[in-house]
Design a protein around this motif. Structure first.
Motif, PDB file in Angstrom:
ATOM      1  N   SER A 172       0.846  -1.187   0.000  1.00  9.14           N
ATOM      2  CA  SER A 172       0.000   0.000   0.000  1.00  9.14           C
ATOM      3  C   SER A 172       0.889   1.247   0.000  1.00  9.14           C
ATOM      4  O   SER A 172       2.063   1.191   0.374  1.00  9.14           O
ATOM      5  N   PHE A 173       0.304   2.368  -0.411  1.00  3.64           N
ATOM      6  CA  PHE A 173       1.082   3.603  -0.567  1.00  3.64           C
ATOM      7  C   PHE A 173       1.673   4.121   0.746  1.00  3.64           C
ATOM      8  O   PHE A 173       2.628   4.870   0.737  1.00  3.64           O
ATOM      9  N   ASP A 174       1.108   3.725   1.871  1.00  5.49           N
ATOM     10  CA  ASP A 174       1.619   4.223   3.147  1.00  5.49           C
ATOM     11  C   ASP A 174       2.676   3.310   3.767  1.00  5.49           C
ATOM     12  O   ASP A 174       3.189   3.574   4.846  1.00  5.49           O
ATOM     13  N   ARG A 175       3.025   2.235   3.085  1.00  3.98           N
ATOM     14  CA  ARG A 175       4.042   1.301   3.588  1.00  3.98           C
ATOM     15  C   ARG A 175       5.435   1.728   3.142  1.00  3.98           C
ATOM     16  O   ARG A 175       5.611   2.315   2.075  1.00  3.98           O
ATOM     17  N   VAL A 176       6.430   1.387   3.940  1.00  3.44           N
ATOM     18  CA  VAL A 176       7.826   1.680   3.612  1.00  3.44           C
ATOM     19  C   VAL A 176       8.527   0.375   3.268  1.00  3.44           C
ATOM     20  O   VAL A 176       8.364  -0.629   3.965  1.00  3.44           O
TER      21      VAL A 176
END
Length: 196
Positions: A172-176
């Motif tokens: 997901s876009f909020d994962r690093v």
């Protein structure tokens, strides 16, 4: 630049020069000149569910390291699902350009996929009912470059139409994404910064 299909819909009979590669850069399409084909490693998903899956995990590791691609079988995607996807895809691309343009964004059983393997473009031999998987950015970073992204391309076929359906999967876009700590040591220094 206009899409090739739009040009065809408008009655073009000759490929515009800007779409034609110089002769040395053209993929080899004729059987006599074709480069050798490649049988990608095959991963049986059912084997991954067994208690002793050492062999299939070793094959998967080798496939990701050496090829950056593998073919997945026994994946439980029903044949009817893939047949319907192909049917819908064909019907979509047979629509006139104006209809298809409503869905456009600006952002593999017929041979056509080629991978760059040891400096050569090799044609992949597709297996019926298989899904071809390739290593992407996230896996290269997470594996600290143990697994590498491989250049690939698709060829056109002069006698049959070919349909590829790509399905991109990632975090997901909020994962690093970062290299796995287990794969970083003094002999294998960290090669990537954290990134989203």
């Amino acid at each position: 630049m206009k899409r090739v299909r739009l040009l065809c819909d408008n009655g073009i009979t000759k490929v515009p020069r800007k779409y034609v590669l110089p002769l040395p850069d053209r993929p080899q399409l004729t059987p006599a000149a074709r480069k050798p084909s490649l049988k990608l490693p095959v991963i049986d998903v059912g084997q991954l569910l067994l208690p002793d899956r050492t062999e299939v995990l070793e094959t998967l590791d080798r496939a990701c390291k050496e090829y950056g691609f593998f073919q997945m079988v026994n994946h439980s995607i029903a044949g009817e699902v893939t047949r319907r996807m192909i049917d819908v895809g064909k019907r979509f691309f047979e629509l006139r350009f104006e209809e298809r343009a409503k869905y456009m964004k600006t952002d593999d059983e017929l041979e056509g996929l080629q991978v760059l393997h040891r400096g050569e473009w090799i044609t992949v031999e597709p297996l019926p009912n298989s899904v071809i998987v390739n290593v992407g950015d996230h896996l290269e970073i997470h594996s600290n470059r143990r697994y590498k992204i491989v250049l690939h391309r698709a060829l056109v076929n002069t006698s049959k139409s070919r349909l590829s359906m790509a399905s991109l999967h990632g975090l997901s876009f909020d994962r690093v994404v970062h290299p796995s700590p287990e794969l970083v040591d003094k002999d294998h220094p960290r090669l990537y910064k954290d990134t989203d």
